[in-house]
Design a protein around this motif. Sequence first.
Motif, mmCIF file in Angstrom:
data_model
loop_
_atom_site.group_PDB
_atom_site.id
_atom_site.type_symbol
_atom_site.label_atom_id
_atom_site.label_comp_id
_atom_site.label_asym_id
_atom_site.label_seq_id
_atom_site.Cartn_x
_atom_site.Cartn_y
_atom_site.Cartn_z
ATOM 1 N N ALA A 115 0.862 -1.263 -0.110
ATOM 2 C CA ALA A 115 0.074 0.083 0.167
ATOM 3 C C ALA A 115 0.773 1.049 0.018
ATOM 4 C CB ALA A 115 -0.943 0.044 1.317
ATOM 5 N N TYR A 116 0.379 2.502 -0.470
ATOM 6 C CA TYR A 116 0.970 3.657 -0.480
ATOM 7 C C TYR A 116 0.029 4.710 -0.494
ATOM 8 C CZ TYR A 116 0.553 3.393 -5.630
ATOM 9 O OH TYR A 116 -0.430 3.103 -6.808
ATOM 10 N N SER A 117 0.080 5.951 -0.075
ATOM 11 C CA SER A 117 -0.712 6.861 -0.125
ATOM 12 C C SER A 117 0.030 8.276 -0.638
ATOM 13 C CB SER A 117 -0.809 7.245 1.392
ATOM 14 O OG SER A 117 -1.901 8.432 1.552
ATOM 15 N N LEU A 118 -0.898 8.674 -1.140
ATOM 16 C CA LEU A 118 -0.640 9.954 -2.336
ATOM 17 C C LEU A 118 -1.408 11.170 -2.133
ATOM 18 C CD1 LEU A 118 -0.320 8.242 -5.762
ATOM 19 C CD2 LEU A 118 1.707 9.254 -4.137
ATOM 20 N N LEU A 119 -0.943 12.370 -2.454
ATOM 21 C CA LEU A 119 -1.836 13.457 -2.531
ATOM 22 C C LEU A 119 -1.796 14.266 -3.889
ATOM 23 C CD1 LEU A 119 -3.408 15.900 -1.125
ATOM 24 C CD2 LEU A 119 -1.031 17.085 -0.859
ATOM 25 N N ASN A 120 -3.104 13.975 -4.507
ATOM 26 C CA ASN A 120 -3.136 14.407 -6.024
ATOM 27 C C ASN A 120 -4.012 15.553 -6.200
ATOM 28 O OD1 ASN A 120 -2.184 11.917 -6.811
ATOM 29 N ND2 ASN A 120 -3.946 10.888 -6.394
ATOM 30 N N GLY A 121 -3.904 16.383 -7.033
ATOM 31 C CA GLY A 121 -4.418 17.702 -7.551
ATOM 32 C C GLY A 121 -3.684 18.810 -7.297
ATOM 33 N N THR A 131 3.402 8.127 7.149
ATOM 34 C CA THR A 131 4.458 7.803 8.236
ATOM 35 C C THR A 131 4.162 6.255 8.534
ATOM 36 O OG1 THR A 131 3.286 8.560 10.003
ATOM 37 C CG2 THR A 131 5.024 9.862 9.181
ATOM 38 N N SER A 132 2.898 5.687 8.334
ATOM 39 C CA SER A 132 2.679 4.414 8.566
ATOM 40 C C SER A 132 1.292 4.087 8.022
ATOM 41 C CB SER A 132 2.355 4.392 10.025
ATOM 42 O OG SER A 132 1.867 2.789 10.468
ATOM 43 N N ILE A 133 1.360 3.000 7.318
ATOM 44 C CA ILE A 133 0.177 2.348 6.704
ATOM 45 C C ILE A 133 -0.103 0.931 7.331
ATOM 46 C CG2 ILE A 133 -1.143 1.640 4.585
ATOM 47 C CD1 ILE A 133 0.399 3.995 3.268
ATOM 48 N N THR A 134 -1.493 0.706 7.787
ATOM 49 C CA THR A 134 -1.798 -0.895 8.392
ATOM 50 C C THR A 134 -3.082 -0.977 7.705
ATOM 51 O OG1 THR A 134 -0.712 -0.129 10.652
ATOM 52 C CG2 THR A 134 -1.957 -2.155 10.422
ATOM 53 N N ILE A 135 -2.941 -2.344 6.922
ATOM 54 C CA ILE A 135 -4.002 -3.058 6.388
ATOM 55 C C ILE A 135 -4.188 -4.022 7.109
ATOM 56 C CG2 ILE A 135 -5.193 -3.875 4.083
ATOM 57 C CD1 ILE A 135 -4.023 -0.690 4.137
ATOM 58 N N ASN A 136 -5.707 -4.407 7.429
ATOM 59 C CA ASN A 136 -5.817 -5.950 8.030
ATOM 60 C C ASN A 136 -7.077 -6.402 7.237
ATOM 61 O OD1 ASN A 136 -3.987 -5.564 10.060
ATOM 62 N ND2 ASN A 136 -5.226 -4.044 10.967
ATOM 63 N N ASN A 137 -7.157 -7.949 7.174
ATOM 64 C CA ASN A 137 -8.355 -8.374 6.662
ATOM 65 C C ASN A 137 -9.570 -8.171 8.018
ATOM 66 O OD1 ASN A 137 -6.717 -9.129 4.599
ATOM 67 N ND2 ASN A 137 -7.038 -11.306 4.512
ATOM 68 N N LYS A 138 -10.380 -8.469 7.428
ATOM 69 C CA LYS A 138 -11.874 -8.497 8.179
ATOM 70 C C LYS A 138 -12.412 -9.794 8.061
ATOM 71 C CE LYS A 138 -12.217 -5.859 11.296
ATOM 72 N NZ LYS A 138 -11.345 -6.140 12.296
ATOM 73 N N TYR A 149 -1.334 6.889 9.025
ATOM 74 C CA TYR A 149 -0.820 8.088 9.716
ATOM 75 C C TYR A 149 0.134 8.786 8.876
ATOM 76 C CZ TYR A 149 -2.358 5.745 13.943
ATOM 77 O OH TYR A 149 -3.112 5.213 15.012
ATOM 78 N N GLY A 150 -0.020 10.185 9.033
ATOM 79 C CA GLY A 150 0.984 11.028 8.255
ATOM 80 C C GLY A 150 1.062 12.283 8.868
ATOM 81 N N THR A 151 1.525 12.986 7.945
ATOM 82 C CA THR A 151 1.929 14.506 8.380
ATOM 83 C C THR A 151 1.639 15.342 6.968
ATOM 84 O OG1 THR A 151 3.377 13.981 9.859
ATOM 85 C CG2 THR A 151 3.227 16.293 9.353
ATOM 86 N N VAL A 152 0.772 16.340 7.218
ATOM 87 C CA VAL A 152 0.759 17.434 6.197
ATOM 88 C C VAL A 152 1.525 18.692 6.491
ATOM 89 C CG1 VAL A 152 -0.647 18.909 5.075
ATOM 90 C CG2 VAL A 152 -1.761 16.878 5.744
ATOM 91 N N GLU A 153 2.590 18.922 5.675
ATOM 92 C CA GLU A 153 3.664 19.998 5.910
ATOM 93 C C GLU A 153 3.045 21.289 5.168
ATOM 94 O OE1 GLU A 153 7.092 18.438 4.631
ATOM 95 O OE2 GLU A 153 7.676 17.578 6.392
ATOM 96 N N TRP A 154 2.677 22.292 5.954
ATOM 97 C CA TRP A 154 2.295 23.505 5.279
ATOM 98 C C TRP A 154 3.401 24.152 5.207
ATOM 99 C CZ3 TRP A 154 -3.052 24.510 4.343
ATOM 100 C CH2 TRP A 154 -3.956 23.738 4.955
ATOM 101 N N LYS A 155 3.632 24.953 3.941
ATOM 102 C CA LYS A 155 5.036 25.533 3.555
ATOM 103 C C LYS A 155 4.700 27.009 2.860
ATOM 104 C CE LYS A 155 7.811 21.423 2.943
ATOM 105 N NZ LYS A 155 8.931 21.240 2.441
ATOM 106 N N LEU A 156 5.584 27.861 3.183
ATOM 107 C CA LEU A 156 5.529 29.155 2.466
ATOM 108 C C LEU A 156 6.936 29.320 1.746
ATOM 109 C CD1 LEU A 156 3.680 31.925 4.771
ATOM 110 C CD2 LEU A 156 2.925 31.080 2.390
ATOM 111 N N LEU A 157 6.807 29.268 0.476
ATOM 112 C CA LEU A 157 8.052 29.468 -0.262
ATOM 113 C C LEU A 157 9.030 28.448 0.127
ATOM 114 C CD1 LEU A 157 8.712 33.366 -0.280
ATOM 115 C CD2 LEU A 157 7.771 32.130 -1.858
ATOM 116 N N ASN A 158 8.343 27.107 0.294
ATOM 117 C CA ASN A 158 9.332 25.951 0.452
ATOM 118 C C ASN A 158 9.880 26.015 1.998
ATOM 119 O OD1 ASN A 158 9.469 23.646 -0.356
ATOM 120 N ND2 ASN A 158 11.613 23.811 -1.202
ATOM 121 N N LEU A 159 9.588 26.642 2.910
ATOM 122 C CA LEU A 159 9.848 26.506 4.155
ATOM 123 C C LEU A 159 8.652 25.988 4.957
ATOM 124 C CD1 LEU A 159 11.672 29.916 4.678
ATOM 125 C CD2 LEU A 159 12.512 27.714 4.457
ATOM 126 N N THR A 160 8.883 25.062 5.723
ATOM 127 C CA THR A 160 7.693 24.500 6.611
ATOM 128 C C THR A 160 7.324 25.418 7.690
ATOM 129 O OG1 THR A 160 8.395 22.007 5.888
ATOM 130 C CG2 THR A 160 6.967 22.580 7.936
#
Length: 175
Positions: A115-121, A131-138, A149-160
């Motif tokens: 699995a992987y996660s992306l931000l599109n658009g 930072t972490s992806i867990t997939i379990n069968n039900k 789990y992950g982090t969204v970095e808000w940047k101005l002129l490429n500075l977080t």
Amino acid sequence: MIYLLWGLLNIILFLFFITICFKATRLIREKVGLLASIIFVFGLLSFMGHSNDNNDDDDPNKNQVKTWNFISKDNIQPNTSYFLNVDLEKTLISKFNLEIICGKNKQNIIVPISAYSLLNGFVSGINWKPTSITINNKDNNNKFEYLVYGTVEWKLLNLTIYSQRKEYKGFTSKQ
């Protein structure tokens, strides 16, 4: 809506910065000389070119999407793999996605392979780092529980400016 405003703010600040750089270069050329203005331009370009360098993540494949592998592809029956696409969050201009690759193992049970996660658009000024992806069968063979789990970095002129923790959980299945 906040993502759109943040992106527009980044674009406006970048255009303002470029305008200031052109004016500064012209002023340096007039006051100090052509050679000084050329050195100034190359100095600015070198700073802009190395702004994303991060020695903590020295990886030969760092331009590729980080993938979480759950099972070896050798344990999967041939021609049984398929993708599941989960929209974790939809905004006005972008989407946080989770892509899961599933397949049947030797016991004929559908299992998550990776699995992987992306931000599109339109993503100007924000950066999604899962930072972490867990997939379990039900209970049934086609249903999966996911936890991202992950982090969204808000940047101005490429500075977080701000790092926002995100957590997504839910269920998905093959339609």
